[in-house]
Design an enzyme around this catalytic site. Structure first.
Site, PDB file in Angstrom:
ATOM      1  N   SER A   1       0.952  -1.350   0.264  1.00  0.00           N
ATOM      2  CA  SER A   1       0.086  -0.038   0.316  1.00  0.00           C
ATOM      3  C   SER A   1       0.822   1.358  -0.134  1.00  0.00           C
ATOM      4  O   SER A   1       0.349   2.162  -0.978  1.00  0.00           O
ATOM      5  CB  SER A   1      -1.210  -0.240   1.125  1.00  0.00           C
ATOM      6  OG  SER A   1      -0.111   0.144   2.554  1.00  0.00           O
TER       7      SER A   1
ATOM      8  N   LYS B   1      -0.215   5.021   6.853  1.00  0.00           N
ATOM      9  CA  LYS B   1      -0.380   5.772   5.692  1.00  0.00           C
ATOM     10  C   LYS B   1      -0.365   7.317   5.251  1.00  0.00           C
ATOM     11  O   LYS B   1       0.135   7.493   6.342  1.00  0.00           O
ATOM     12  CB  LYS B   1      -2.384   5.135   5.425  1.00  0.00           C
ATOM     13  CG  LYS B   1      -2.651   4.717   5.982  1.00  0.00           C
ATOM     14  CD  LYS B   1      -2.564   3.498   4.847  1.00  0.00           C
ATOM     15  CE  LYS B   1      -3.197   2.089   4.715  1.00  0.00           C
ATOM     16  NZ  LYS B   1      -3.168   1.317   3.806  1.00  0.00           N
TER      17      LYS B   1
END
Length: 130
Positions: free
Chosen positions: A5, A49
């Site tokens: 990710s 993130k």
């Protein structure tokens, strides 16, 4: 940080990063910062993130959609909008929505392994999505 990710910012097989807690404590996080937080869908797991929206910001729910299909959301008070840098392979706020500020554990400020280095906001690849 492990998984696809955050490619190309972090390696898929797991980079070791250093985080600091002062930015979170004094509410000094901002758009573009990379954070480690508890996963909203799996509380036993931490995720890495990038912040794409702070409370009150008007953000695109999914910038990978065509322009006519895009929807926008106002990030609620006490929440942030998170995204992986690799939009084609990331479970992030597009999946689980705005993330409560309380789930954030800290801001990434350095990569410890395999390529040690200080990480500043302008060093990390960041694209402002429409």
């Amino acid at each position: 940080c492990m998984g696809p990710s955050m490619l190309p910012t972090f390696n898929m097989d797991g980079d070791i990063v250093a985080i600091e807690h002062l930015s979170k404590r004094y509410k000094r996080l901002s758009v573009g910062d990379v954070v480690v937080c508890i996963s909203p869908v799996n509380p036993g797991r931490a995720v890495c993130k990038r912040i794409l929206g702070m409370e009150g910001d008007h953000v695109c729910e999914d910038p990978t959609l065509r322009e006519v299909e895009r929807k926008y959301i106002d990030v609620p008070e006490g929440h942030v909008w998170l995204s992986g840098d690799n939009l084609s392979n990331s479970n992030d706020s597009r999946t689980y929505g705005p993330v409560p500020y309380g789930l954030i554990r800290g801001r990434v400020f350095a990569r410890v392994w395999p390529d040690p280095g200080w990480i500043a906001n302008n060093f990390l690849p960041y694209t402002s999505y429409p």
